[in-house]
Scaffold this motif. Structure first.
Motif, PDB file in Angstrom:
ATOM      1  N   CYS A   1       0.801  -1.188  -0.386  1.00  0.00           N
ATOM      2  CA  CYS A   1      -0.020   0.041  -0.060  1.00  0.00           C
ATOM      3  C   CYS A   1       0.669   1.009  -0.157  1.00  0.00           C
ATOM      4  O   CYS A   1       1.921   1.714   1.042  1.00  0.00           O
ATOM      5  N   GLY A   2       0.663   2.025  -0.814  1.00  0.00           N
ATOM      6  CA  GLY A   2       1.327   3.647  -0.635  1.00  0.00           C
ATOM      7  C   GLY A   2       1.395   4.389   0.855  1.00  0.00           C
ATOM      8  O   GLY A   2       1.886   5.284   0.912  1.00  0.00           O
ATOM      9  N   GLY A   3      -0.161   4.012   1.307  1.00  0.00           N
ATOM     10  CA  GLY A   3      -0.180   4.550   2.420  1.00  0.00           C
ATOM     11  C   GLY A   3      -0.255   6.063   2.703  1.00  0.00           C
ATOM     12  O   GLY A   3      -0.601   6.653   3.853  1.00  0.00           O
ATOM     13  N   ALA A   4      -1.380   6.508   2.289  1.00  0.00           N
ATOM     14  CA  ALA A   4      -2.098   8.022   1.380  1.00  0.00           C
ATOM     15  C   ALA A   4      -2.740   7.612   2.430  1.00  0.00           C
ATOM     16  O   ALA A   4      -3.718   7.413   1.954  1.00  0.00           O
ATOM     17  N   VAL A   5      -3.015   8.823   2.684  1.00  0.00           N
ATOM     18  CA  VAL A   5      -4.956   8.942   3.914  1.00  0.00           C
ATOM     19  C   VAL A   5      -5.032  10.553   3.857  1.00  0.00           C
ATOM     20  O   VAL A   5      -3.529  10.978   3.546  1.00  0.00           O
ATOM     21  N   PRO A   6      -5.926  11.288   3.967  1.00  0.00           N
ATOM     22  CA  PRO A   6      -6.543  12.740   3.703  1.00  0.00           C
ATOM     23  C   PRO A   6      -6.874  12.671   4.966  1.00  0.00           C
ATOM     24  O   PRO A   6      -6.903  12.090   5.809  1.00  0.00           O
ATOM     25  N   PRO A   7      -6.576  14.482   4.549  1.00  0.00           N
ATOM     26  CA  PRO A   7      -7.205  14.246   6.629  1.00  0.00           C
ATOM     27  C   PRO A   7      -8.501  14.559   7.349  1.00  0.00           C
ATOM     28  O   PRO A   7      -9.019  14.302   8.341  1.00  0.00           O
ATOM     29  N   ARG A   8      -9.442  14.137   5.878  1.00  0.00           N
ATOM     30  CA  ARG A   8     -10.843  13.699   5.845  1.00  0.00           C
ATOM     31  C   ARG A   8     -10.453  12.381   6.880  1.00  0.00           C
ATOM     32  O   ARG A   8     -11.735  12.684   8.214  1.00  0.00           O
ATOM     33  N   LEU A   9      -9.583  11.550   6.712  1.00  0.00           N
ATOM     34  CA  LEU A   9      -9.636  10.443   7.025  1.00  0.00           C
ATOM     35  C   LEU A   9      -9.273  10.038   8.911  1.00  0.00           C
ATOM     36  O   LEU A   9     -10.207  10.081  10.033  1.00  0.00           O
ATOM     37  N   MET A  10      -8.275  11.533   9.166  1.00  0.00           N
ATOM     38  CA  MET A  10      -7.661  11.693  10.341  1.00  0.00           C
ATOM     39  C   MET A  10      -8.963  12.364  10.907  1.00  0.00           C
ATOM     40  O   MET A  10      -8.837  11.933  12.284  1.00  0.00           O
TER      41      MET A  10
ATOM     42  N   GLY B   1     -14.937  -4.725  -2.124  1.00  0.00           N
ATOM     43  CA  GLY B   1     -14.070  -4.321  -3.197  1.00  0.00           C
ATOM     44  C   GLY B   1     -14.377  -2.520  -3.462  1.00  0.00           C
ATOM     45  O   GLY B   1     -14.243  -1.884  -4.383  1.00  0.00           O
ATOM     46  N   VAL B   2     -14.161  -1.813  -2.526  1.00  0.00           N
ATOM     47  CA  VAL B   2     -14.069  -0.134  -2.627  1.00  0.00           C
ATOM     48  C   VAL B   2     -12.783   0.128  -2.147  1.00  0.00           C
ATOM     49  O   VAL B   2     -12.018   0.319  -1.441  1.00  0.00           O
ATOM     50  N   VAL B   3     -12.390   0.119  -3.644  1.00  0.00           N
ATOM     51  CA  VAL B   3     -10.951   1.053  -3.485  1.00  0.00           C
ATOM     52  C   VAL B   3     -10.926   1.211  -4.462  1.00  0.00           C
ATOM     53  O   VAL B   3     -11.555   0.662  -5.652  1.00  0.00           O
ATOM     54  N   ALA B   4     -10.492   2.440  -4.891  1.00  0.00           N
ATOM     55  CA  ALA B   4     -10.843   4.021  -6.139  1.00  0.00           C
ATOM     56  C   ALA B   4     -10.073   3.604  -7.381  1.00  0.00           C
ATOM     57  O   ALA B   4      -9.384   2.660  -6.988  1.00  0.00           O
ATOM     58  N   PRO B   5     -11.341   3.326  -8.949  1.00  0.00           N
ATOM     59  CA  PRO B   5     -10.405   2.890  -9.088  1.00  0.00           C
ATOM     60  C   PRO B   5      -9.471   4.182 -10.207  1.00  0.00           C
ATOM     61  O   PRO B   5      -9.581   5.559  -9.580  1.00  0.00           O
ATOM     62  N   ALA B   6      -8.785   3.888 -10.932  1.00  0.00           N
ATOM     63  CA  ALA B   6      -7.994   4.807 -11.319  1.00  0.00           C
ATOM     64  C   ALA B   6      -6.786   5.431 -10.388  1.00  0.00           C
ATOM     65  O   ALA B   6      -5.053   5.040 -10.755  1.00  0.00           O
TER      66      ALA B   6
ATOM     67  N   GLY C   1      -6.561   3.630  -7.023  1.00  0.00           N
ATOM     68  CA  GLY C   1      -5.943   2.731  -6.278  1.00  0.00           C
ATOM     69  C   GLY C   1      -6.387   2.517  -4.206  1.00  0.00           C
ATOM     70  O   GLY C   1      -5.870   2.374  -3.479  1.00  0.00           O
ATOM     71  N   GLU C   2      -6.945   4.024  -4.109  1.00  0.00           N
ATOM     72  CA  GLU C   2      -6.783   4.742  -2.748  1.00  0.00           C
ATOM     73  C   GLU C   2      -7.532   3.335  -1.987  1.00  0.00           C
ATOM     74  O   GLU C   2      -9.187   3.597  -3.047  1.00  0.00           O
ATOM     75  N   GLY C   3      -7.598   3.058  -0.759  1.00  0.00           N
ATOM     76  CA  GLY C   3      -8.149   2.678  -0.857  1.00  0.00           C
ATOM     77  C   GLY C   3      -8.611   2.346   1.255  1.00  0.00           C
ATOM     78  O   GLY C   3      -9.460   1.588   1.305  1.00  0.00           O
ATOM     79  N   ILE C   4      -7.623   3.261   2.027  1.00  0.00           N
ATOM     80  CA  ILE C   4      -7.291   3.129   3.528  1.00  0.00           C
ATOM     81  C   ILE C   4      -8.779   3.968   4.287  1.00  0.00           C
ATOM     82  O   ILE C   4      -9.687   3.708   5.016  1.00  0.00           O
ATOM     83  N   TYR C   5      -9.033   5.198   3.434  1.00  0.00           N
ATOM     84  CA  TYR C   5      -9.777   6.082   3.989  1.00  0.00           C
ATOM     85  C   TYR C   5     -11.332   4.864   2.929  1.00  0.00           C
ATOM     86  O   TYR C   5     -12.240   4.818   3.826  1.00  0.00           O
TER      87      TYR C   5
END
Length: 417
Positions: A66-75, A299-304, A306-310
Motif C-alpha cells: 500500500c502506498g499509505g496515503a491518507v487524506p485529512p478527512r480520514l484523520m 471491493g471498495v478501492v477507488a478505480p484509477a 487505487g486509494e483504499g484506506i479511507y
C-alpha cells in the motif's frame, strides 16, 4: 473508552469439509469480524462501542502492499492522531511515458502517509480498547445454525485444531479474495489489479529524483500496462510499487526499472509485498441472512487511483452500523444499508474514476495526454479538493466547465499533448 473510535441474496452455503458439531460450551459473540485491516478493525471498534460483544479474528503477520496515503478527512472522521503519520506530503509529481513531468502542489495542508504495519496494529489495538476481543487465527468456514446465527470455524495461529464460536452476525473484512465472500456470496467477484511494492530505506536528501515530501506517480506502459507505478515516501522508508491486471506482466522487473530510473537501485530493500486490489465495488455486500462485507472484500478501492484506506474504514463503519441495526431488529434487510449508503456517498466518484482508468490508461499516447491535462490549474485544484474532502466539488461550476472542454479537446486530439 475515551481513546476509542469517534462517533459513528443468495443463502449461505451449507457445504463444509465435514459435519460440524454444535457444542453447548461454544463461545458466543454478537459479532465476529473476520480480518483486522482498516475495515475490520474499524467495524470491530464501532460494534464494541455500541455495546456488542465482538471477536476480531485476524491472521496477523501480513502487511498489505500500500502506498499509505491518507487524506485529512480520514484523520478527522476516524479520530486518527497525527502521531501515526510517518511523512507529510506537500505535492505530487506526475510523470509521462516521455519522462515529462507535472508538479501538483497540494497548497494549504498536506497529505499524510502511514506505514501499514504500525497503522493497522494501532487500529486493532484501539478496537481492543473499545472492548473487542482480539484473536490471531485463520478463518475456515461458516456453518448456519437452525436457531439463527452461525458457527464461525477457525484455526488459531500456530495451532492445528479447528475451533468454533457462535456469532449472530459476521463482518467479512478479509481482503480481495475474501473466503467469507466466497462461501456466502457465490460468484461475488470483481477484476483486480495485482499490486507489488518494495519497501526500501529512504535515501539521503537530494539523492537522484527522490523527494521526501512528494509522491511520484508514473504513467508509463513499461512500468504498468494498465495502471501506474509509484514512489511514496514513508519517512525513514519509501514504497516503490506498481500494479497491473495483465497476467504475466513482470511486476518485479518493472520495479527494478523504476528504481534504476529514479536512482534508487542501490537503496536497501527491507521487505517485498504483493496482493490483489479490487477496483470495483461488489453488487451486493450481504447474504440476506447474517453476513455483511467491508473493505477490500466489498471491493471498495477507488478505480484509477487505487486509494483504499479511507474507503475501507468508511466501509467498515457502515458495515458496523448495518450490523448494529440487524442485531437490534433481527431484520436481515438492515444489512443492505451498508452498500446503499456507501454508493450514495461515493458511487459517483467511483464511476468517474472507472471511466478515467478505462480510457486514459489504455496506451502511452493516452497516458501522455492525461499527464498534459494534469498541468491545468483547475484540474489540480479540483483534484486535490476532491481527494482531501472525499466528495465531488460543486462550488466552482465555471472550473468544471473549463475542465470539460479541455478534456474534450484532448479526447478528440485537438489539444497538443
Amino acid at each position: 473508552m475515551k481513546d476509542c473510535l469517534g462517533s459513528p441474496a443468495e443463502p449461505v452455503s451449507r457445504a463444509s469439509p465435514r459435519p460440524a458439531q454444535h457444542r453447548p460450551d461454544d463461545e458466543a459473540f454478537d459479532a465476529v469480524v473476520v480480518g483486522g485491516g482498516p475495515a475490520g478493525a474499524t467495524a470491530a471498534a464501532d460494534l464494541a462501542r455500541a455495546g456488542h460483544s465482538v471477536l476480531l479474528l485476524d491472521r496477523m503477520g501480513r502487511i498489505k502492499p500500500c502506498g499509505g496515503a491518507v487524506p485529512p478527512r480520514l484523520m478527522a472522521d476516524f479520530a486518527v492522531p497525527e502521531s501515526l503519520l510517518v511523512a507529510r506530503i506537500a505535492g505530487a509529481r506526475i510523470v509521462a511515458p516521455s519522462a515529462r513531468s507535472v508538479d501538483m502542489p497540494v497548497g494549504d495542508g498536506f497529505v499524510g502517509m502511514v506505514d501499514r504495519e504500525s497503522f493497522d496494529e494501532w487500529l486493532r489495538d484501539r478496537a481492543a480498547r473499545c472492548g473487542a476481543e482480539r484473536r490471531a487465527g485463520s478463518f475456515l468456514r461458516l456453518e448456519p445454525l437452525p436457531e439463527g446465527g452461525s458457527l464461525v470455524w477457525y484455526r488459531a495461529k500456530g495451532g492445528t485444531e479447528e475451533r468454533a464460536v457462535r456469532a449472530r452476525v459476521v463482518v467479512g473484512a478479509d481482503g480481495a479474495r475474501s473466503a467469507v465472500a466466497k462461501q456466502c456470496l457465490p460468484g461475488a467477484t470483481v477484476p483486480c489489479v495485482y499490486a507489488y511494492h518494495e519497501i526500501v530505506r529512504s535515501p539521503a536528501p537530494g539523492t537522484a529524483a527522490y523527494d521526501a515530501t512528494r509522491c511520484d506517480v508514473h504513467y508509463d506502459g513499461s512500468l504498468s500496462p494498465d495502471f501506474y507505478a509509484w514512489i511514496f515516501p514513508h519517512g525513514e522508508t519509501a514504497s516503490i510499487g506498481t500494479g497491473s491486471m495483465q497476467k504475466g506482466f513482470g511486476l518485479r522487473a518493472a520495479i527494478g526499472e523504476l528504481r534504476r530510473k529514479a536512482g534508487l537501485e542501490g537503496a536497501e530493500t527491507l521487505r517485498r509485498e504483493g496482493a490483489p486490489i479490487p477496483l470495483r465495488p461488489l453488487r451486493r455486500w450481504d447474504d440476506g441472512r447474517g453476513v455483511v462485507l467491508a473493505g477490500d472484500a466489498a471491493g471498495v478501492v477507488a478505480p484509477a487511483s487505487g486509494e483504499g484506506i479511507y474507503y475501507a474504514m468508511l466501509g467498515g463503519r457502515l458495515a458496523a452500523d448495518a450490523a448494529h441495526g440487524f442485531l437490534l431488529s433481527g431484520d436481515a434487510r438492515a444489512l443492505r444499508r451498508a452498500r446503499r449508503r456507501f454508493m450514495r456517498l461515493h458511487g459517483g466518484v467511483f464511476w468517474i474514476l472507472g471511466i478515467m482508468q478505462h480510457y486514459w490508461y489504455r496506451d502511452d499516447g493516452r497516458r501522455e495526454r492525461f499527464v498534459s491535462i494534469c498541468r491545468d490549474r483547475d484540474v489540480q485544484q479540483l483534484t486535490w479538493d476532491a481527494y482531501m474532502n472525499k466528495e465531488l466539488v460543486k462550488a466552482r461550476p465555471l472550473a468544471h466547465a473549463r475542465i470539460f472542454f479541455k478534456n474534450l479537446a484532448h479526447l478528440t486530439g485537438l489539444a497538443r499533448a
